[in-house]
Scaffold this motif. Structure first.
Motif, PDB file in Angstrom:
ATOM      1  N   GLY A  90      50.633  25.706  19.282  1.00 55.17           N
ATOM      2  CA  GLY A  90      51.484  25.363  18.158  1.00 55.17           C
ATOM      3  C   GLY A  90      50.888  24.579  17.117  1.00 55.17           C
ATOM      4  O   GLY A  90      51.170  24.723  15.885  1.00 55.17           O
ATOM      5  N   ARG A  91      50.494  23.378  17.499  1.00 58.81           N
ATOM      6  CA  ARG A  91      49.857  22.521  16.598  1.00 58.81           C
ATOM      7  C   ARG A  91      48.465  22.937  16.046  1.00 58.81           C
ATOM      8  O   ARG A  91      48.127  22.531  14.892  1.00 58.81           O
ATOM      9  N   LEU A  92      47.672  23.722  16.690  1.00 60.14           N
ATOM     10  CA  LEU A  92      46.456  24.252  16.143  1.00 60.14           C
ATOM     11  C   LEU A  92      46.524  25.319  15.147  1.00 60.14           C
ATOM     12  O   LEU A  92      45.642  25.136  14.017  1.00 60.14           O
ATOM     13  N   VAL A  93      47.283  26.358  15.413  1.00 58.12           N
ATOM     14  CA  VAL A  93      47.515  27.080  14.179  1.00 58.12           C
ATOM     15  C   VAL A  93      47.628  26.837  12.743  1.00 58.12           C
ATOM     16  O   VAL A  93      46.728  27.225  12.088  1.00 58.12           O
ATOM     17  N   PRO A  94      48.461  25.703  12.485  1.00 61.72           N
ATOM     18  CA  PRO A  94      48.176  25.388  10.874  1.00 61.72           C
ATOM     19  C   PRO A  94      47.011  24.702  10.488  1.00 61.72           C
ATOM     20  O   PRO A  94      46.720  24.737   9.354  1.00 61.72           O
ATOM     21  N   GLN A  95      46.422  24.193  11.616  1.00 59.53           N
ATOM     22  CA  GLN A  95      45.219  23.419  11.077  1.00 59.53           C
ATOM     23  C   GLN A  95      43.795  24.336  10.818  1.00 59.53           C
ATOM     24  O   GLN A  95      42.852  23.843  10.585  1.00 59.53           O
ATOM     25  N   LEU A  96      43.935  25.718  11.208  1.00 63.86           N
ATOM     26  CA  LEU A  96      42.760  26.564  11.188  1.00 63.86           C
ATOM     27  C   LEU A  96      42.585  26.811   9.598  1.00 63.86           C
ATOM     28  O   LEU A  96      43.640  27.092   8.947  1.00 63.86           O
ATOM     29  N   ARG A  97      41.278  26.940   9.337  1.00 63.49           N
ATOM     30  CA  ARG A  97      41.101  27.452   8.159  1.00 63.49           C
ATOM     31  C   ARG A  97      40.649  28.857   8.087  1.00 63.49           C
ATOM     32  O   ARG A  97      39.481  29.387   8.459  1.00 63.49           O
ATOM     33  N   SER A  98      41.528  29.649   7.857  1.00 62.34           N
ATOM     34  CA  SER A  98      41.217  31.225   7.748  1.00 62.34           C
ATOM     35  C   SER A  98      42.327  32.071   6.670  1.00 62.34           C
ATOM     36  O   SER A  98      43.365  31.554   6.416  1.00 62.34           O
ATOM     37  N   PRO A  99      41.646  33.107   6.083  1.00 66.95           N
ATOM     38  CA  PRO A  99      42.648  33.767   5.232  1.00 66.95           C
ATOM     39  C   PRO A  99      43.724  34.723   5.882  1.00 66.95           C
ATOM     40  O   PRO A  99      44.327  35.189   5.055  1.00 66.95           O
ATOM     41  N   PRO A 101      46.913  36.035   7.905  1.00 69.49           N
ATOM     42  CA  PRO A 101      48.201  35.306   7.896  1.00 69.49           C
ATOM     43  C   PRO A 101      48.613  34.660   9.072  1.00 69.49           C
ATOM     44  O   PRO A 101      47.888  34.830  10.180  1.00 69.49           O
ATOM     45  N   GLN A 102      49.871  33.858   9.040  1.00 67.24           N
ATOM     46  CA  GLN A 102      49.989  33.151   9.985  1.00 67.24           C
ATOM     47  C   GLN A 102      50.399  33.808  11.382  1.00 67.24           C
ATOM     48  O   GLN A 102      49.850  33.383  12.436  1.00 67.24           O
ATOM     49  N   LEU A 103      50.806  35.003  11.467  1.00 68.55           N
ATOM     50  CA  LEU A 103      51.172  35.790  12.774  1.00 68.55           C
ATOM     51  C   LEU A 103      49.841  35.917  13.576  1.00 68.55           C
ATOM     52  O   LEU A 103      49.645  35.783  14.598  1.00 68.55           O
ATOM     53  N   PHE A 104      48.859  36.287  12.544  1.00 68.47           N
ATOM     54  CA  PHE A 104      47.742  36.727  12.955  1.00 68.47           C
ATOM     55  C   PHE A 104      46.907  35.595  13.805  1.00 68.47           C
ATOM     56  O   PHE A 104      46.451  35.484  14.790  1.00 68.47           O
ATOM     57  N   ARG A 105      46.909  34.466  12.904  1.00 68.78           N
ATOM     58  CA  ARG A 105      46.299  33.015  13.387  1.00 68.78           C
ATOM     59  C   ARG A 105      47.011  32.792  14.741  1.00 68.78           C
ATOM     60  O   ARG A 105      46.409  32.319  15.765  1.00 68.78           O
ATOM     61  N   TYR A 106      48.254  32.667  14.589  1.00 66.28           N
ATOM     62  CA  TYR A 106      49.173  32.372  15.997  1.00 66.28           C
ATOM     63  C   TYR A 106      48.725  33.116  17.348  1.00 66.28           C
ATOM     64  O   TYR A 106      48.282  32.532  18.413  1.00 66.28           O
ATOM     65  N   LYS A 107      48.635  34.677  17.048  1.00 71.17           N
ATOM     66  CA  LYS A 107      48.222  35.503  18.095  1.00 71.17           C
ATOM     67  C   LYS A 107      46.614  35.236  18.376  1.00 71.17           C
ATOM     68  O   LYS A 107      46.369  35.286  19.674  1.00 71.17           O
ATOM     69  N   ALA A 108      45.835  35.059  17.456  1.00 74.76           N
ATOM     70  CA  ALA A 108      44.326  34.759  17.762  1.00 74.76           C
ATOM     71  C   ALA A 108      44.202  33.572  18.719  1.00 74.76           C
ATOM     72  O   ALA A 108      43.374  33.547  19.421  1.00 74.76           O
TER      73      ALA A 108
END
Length: 188
Positions: A90-99, A101-108
């Protein structure tokens, strides 16, 4: 002589497992099995309690000295403590640089940290985090239904960034362990 780790990764795995280590008395065959496991190599007279104490100290030192981003990526990838693993994800997801969306980053990030296990429903142990099979279906990661090529590019970029963070963290862990004299000297 203190416990000496063969490399930074084995030290990370060992100290992150200290959260889940059972300190109850063991049968002789259980102690032999544990002592033969990979990881730190005990000194001539180190006991299980001394090894556990050193693992706890290394855990605290790494947690204190690593930047939070690098600490969280190690916990997400290697921790056996389910609650801490989920918190780190949960703490890593918002720190990623990616275009993406949030749900995609969370699941990835989640599928990177908790890879799909082979076997019946992925279960090998009752203590292991297992995600439902549909969680790994990348078609569910983007509600806007972008092309598969875009989703694959996003996932590859996220994984590449996470692996780079792991590599950077292990470099810093190695430097910390070398400063403390806790790595096996390959020259000897």
């Amino acid at each position: 002589m203190p416990v000496i780790y063969r490399d930074a990764l084995s030290a990370v795995i060992r100290c992150l497992a200290e959260d889940c280590i059972d300190t109850a008395s063991k049968q002789a065959w259980q102690r032999l099995s544990r002592d033969a496991s990979p990881g730190p190599r005990p000194g001539p007279r180190s006991t299980a309690q001394e090894r556990l104490a050193l693992d706890c100290l290394v855990h605290a030192r790494l947690h204190r000295e690593l930047p939070p981003r690098l600490w969280h990526v190690l916990v997400a990838r290697y921790s056996t403590h389910n609650a801490r693993k989920v918190e780190a994800i949960g703490r890593l997801v918002p720190q990623l640089r990616s275009p993406a969306p949030q749900l995609f980053r969370y699941k990835a990030v989640t599928t990177w940290a908790i890879p799909q296990q082979k076997g019946r429903s992925g279960r090998r142990s009752t203590d292991m985090l297992v995600l439902p099979a549909e969680f790994y279906d990348m078609n569910t990661w983007d509600p806007e239904g972008r092309p598969e090529q875009t989703r694959r590019r996003w996932r590859a970029g996220i994984r590449k960034e996470l692996e780079a963070m792991v590599d950077a963290a292990l470099v810093q862990v190695q430097a910390i362990l070398q400063d403390e004299g806790l790595l096996i000297d390959e020259a000897t």
